[in-house]
Motif scaffolding. Structure first.
Motif, short mmCIF file in Angstrom:
data_model
loop_
_atom_site.label_atom_id
_atom_site.label_comp_id
_atom_site.label_asym_id
_atom_site.label_seq_id
_atom_site.Cartn_x
_atom_site.Cartn_y
_atom_site.Cartn_z
N GLU A 39 0.83 -1.20 0.00
CA GLU A 39 0.00 0.00 0.00
C GLU A 39 0.87 1.25 0.00
O GLU A 39 1.91 1.29 0.66
CB GLU A 39 -0.91 0.05 1.23
N ILE A 40 0.40 2.24 -0.75
CA ILE A 40 1.02 3.56 -0.80
C ILE A 40 -0.05 4.57 -0.45
O ILE A 40 -1.19 4.46 -0.89
CB ILE A 40 1.59 3.85 -2.22
N GLU A 41 0.32 5.57 0.36
CA GLU A 41 -0.58 6.66 0.68
C GLU A 41 -0.01 7.96 0.14
O GLU A 41 1.21 8.11 0.01
CB GLU A 41 -0.78 6.78 2.19
N MET A 42 -0.92 8.88 -0.18
CA MET A 42 -0.50 10.13 -0.77
C MET A 42 -1.49 11.23 -0.38
O MET A 42 -2.70 11.01 -0.45
CB MET A 42 -0.49 9.95 -2.30
N PRO A 43 -1.00 12.39 0.03
CA PRO A 43 -1.92 13.49 0.35
C PRO A 43 -2.42 14.16 -0.93
O PRO A 43 -1.77 14.09 -1.98
CB PRO A 43 -1.04 14.45 1.16
N PHE A 44 -3.56 14.81 -0.84
CA PHE A 44 -4.04 15.62 -1.95
C PHE A 44 -3.08 16.79 -2.15
O PHE A 44 -2.58 17.37 -1.19
CB PHE A 44 -5.45 16.16 -1.66
N ASP A 45 -2.80 17.12 -3.40
CA ASP A 45 -1.97 18.27 -3.74
C ASP A 45 -2.55 18.89 -5.02
O ASP A 45 -2.66 18.20 -6.03
CB ASP A 45 -0.53 17.82 -3.97
N GLU A 98 -8.95 14.13 0.76
CA GLU A 98 -7.83 14.73 1.50
C GLU A 98 -6.56 13.90 1.33
O GLU A 98 -5.45 14.43 1.34
CB GLU A 98 -8.18 14.85 2.98
N ARG A 99 -6.75 12.59 1.23
CA ARG A 99 -5.64 11.64 1.05
C ARG A 99 -6.10 10.56 0.10
O ARG A 99 -7.30 10.38 -0.13
CB ARG A 99 -5.23 11.00 2.38
N PHE A 100 -5.14 9.80 -0.38
CA PHE A 100 -5.44 8.69 -1.28
C PHE A 100 -4.66 7.47 -0.83
O PHE A 100 -3.52 7.58 -0.37
CB PHE A 100 -5.08 9.05 -2.73
N LEU A 101 -5.29 6.31 -0.94
CA LEU A 101 -4.67 5.03 -0.61
C LEU A 101 -4.69 4.17 -1.86
O LEU A 101 -5.73 4.04 -2.51
CB LEU A 101 -5.43 4.32 0.51
N PHE A 102 -3.53 3.62 -2.20
CA PHE A 102 -3.41 2.74 -3.36
C PHE A 102 -2.89 1.39 -2.87
O PHE A 102 -1.90 1.34 -2.14
CB PHE A 102 -2.46 3.36 -4.39
N ARG A 103 -3.57 0.31 -3.26
CA ARG A 103 -3.21 -1.03 -2.81
C ARG A 103 -3.01 -1.93 -4.02
O ARG A 103 -3.87 -2.02 -4.90
CB ARG A 103 -4.32 -1.61 -1.94
N GLY A 120 -7.52 1.96 -5.98
CA GLY A 120 -7.23 3.29 -5.46
C GLY A 120 -8.45 3.84 -4.74
O GLY A 120 -9.57 3.71 -5.23
N TYR A 121 -8.22 4.44 -3.58
CA TYR A 121 -9.31 4.97 -2.74
C TYR A 121 -9.05 6.43 -2.39
O TYR A 121 -7.91 6.80 -2.07
CB TYR A 121 -9.41 4.17 -1.43
N ALA A 122 -10.10 7.23 -2.42
CA ALA A 122 -10.05 8.59 -1.91
C ALA A 122 -10.52 8.56 -0.47
O ALA A 122 -11.52 7.91 -0.14
CB ALA A 122 -10.96 9.50 -2.75
N ILE A 123 -9.79 9.28 0.39
CA ILE A 123 -10.10 9.31 1.81
C ILE A 123 -10.40 10.76 2.19
O ILE A 123 -9.61 11.66 1.90
CB ILE A 123 -8.93 8.75 2.65
N GLY A 124 -11.53 10.97 2.82
CA GLY A 124 -11.93 12.30 3.26
C GLY A 124 -12.99 12.15 4.31
O GLY A 124 -12.90 11.29 5.18
N ASP A 125 -14.03 12.97 4.22
CA ASP A 125 -15.16 12.81 5.13
C ASP A 125 -15.92 11.55 4.75
O ASP A 125 -16.21 11.33 3.59
CB ASP A 125 -16.10 14.02 5.03
N GLY A 126 -16.24 10.73 5.72
CA GLY A 126 -16.99 9.51 5.44
C GLY A 126 -16.09 8.36 5.08
O GLY A 126 -14.86 8.43 5.20
N PRO A 127 -16.68 7.27 4.60
CA PRO A 127 -15.89 6.08 4.27
C PRO A 127 -15.01 6.29 3.04
O PRO A 127 -15.30 7.15 2.20
CB PRO A 127 -16.96 5.01 4.00
#
Length: 149
Positions: A39-45, A98-103, A120-127
């Motif tokens: 897994e790799i995580e990345m902030p929004f930019d 706000e962030r992204f998770l890639f698996r 790939g998943y977007a992470i923010g408010d909610g699931p």
């Protein structure tokens, strides 16, 4: 059952990742390294967006390809390497978060060709929201001085 001695794949992957200029430019970080899964995580930019303000498809593809490739690294011998020879991406939802998770996960290990699937998943408010999927094919490289780890 595959009896390949993968050695310290976590250490090899972490060391290799530090040489990934593209992932550094994207602000991506290794989040998890397990057998057959990375897994790799990345902030929004905002610098990584397309004209509508969503995470660019090329950025999503690069992050997914990297997770799939490193998942493949967990299944090969220390003296081997892999190169991606094909991938297909499905973009399912705008890259907004706000962030992204890639698996990346291994679907079919092999002695010459490895198939992996990524999500790939977007992470923010909610699931977390599934934004993209990838199927990729990697070729195992042996005995090439110009392709190492």
């Amino acid at each position: 059952m595959d009896m390949t001695d993968t050695g310290d794949f976590r250490g090899r992957i972490r060391q290799s990742f530090t040489r990934q200029g593209a992932m550094e430019m994207l602000g991506a970080e290794l989040a998890q390294v397990e057998q057959a899964m990375v897994e790799i995580e990345m902030p929004f930019d905002p610098k990584l967006t397309q004209q509508h303000g969503f995470l660019h498809a090329g950025v999503i593809s690069a992050a997914l390809e990297t997770t799939c490739t490193y998942a493949a690294y967990t299944t090969i011998a220390p003296e081997e390497s892999v190169l991606t020879i094909e991938f297909k991406v499905n973009l399912m939802s705008p890259g907004r978060g706000e962030r992204f998770l890639f698996r990346g996960e291994i679907t079919k290990p092999g002695s010459t060709i490895i198939v992996a699937d990524g999500r790939g998943y977007a992470i923010g408010d909610g699931p977390a929201k599934l934004i993209a999927s990838m199927t990729s094919t990697m070729m195992i490289i042996r005995g090439r001085q110009d392709v190492v780890g």
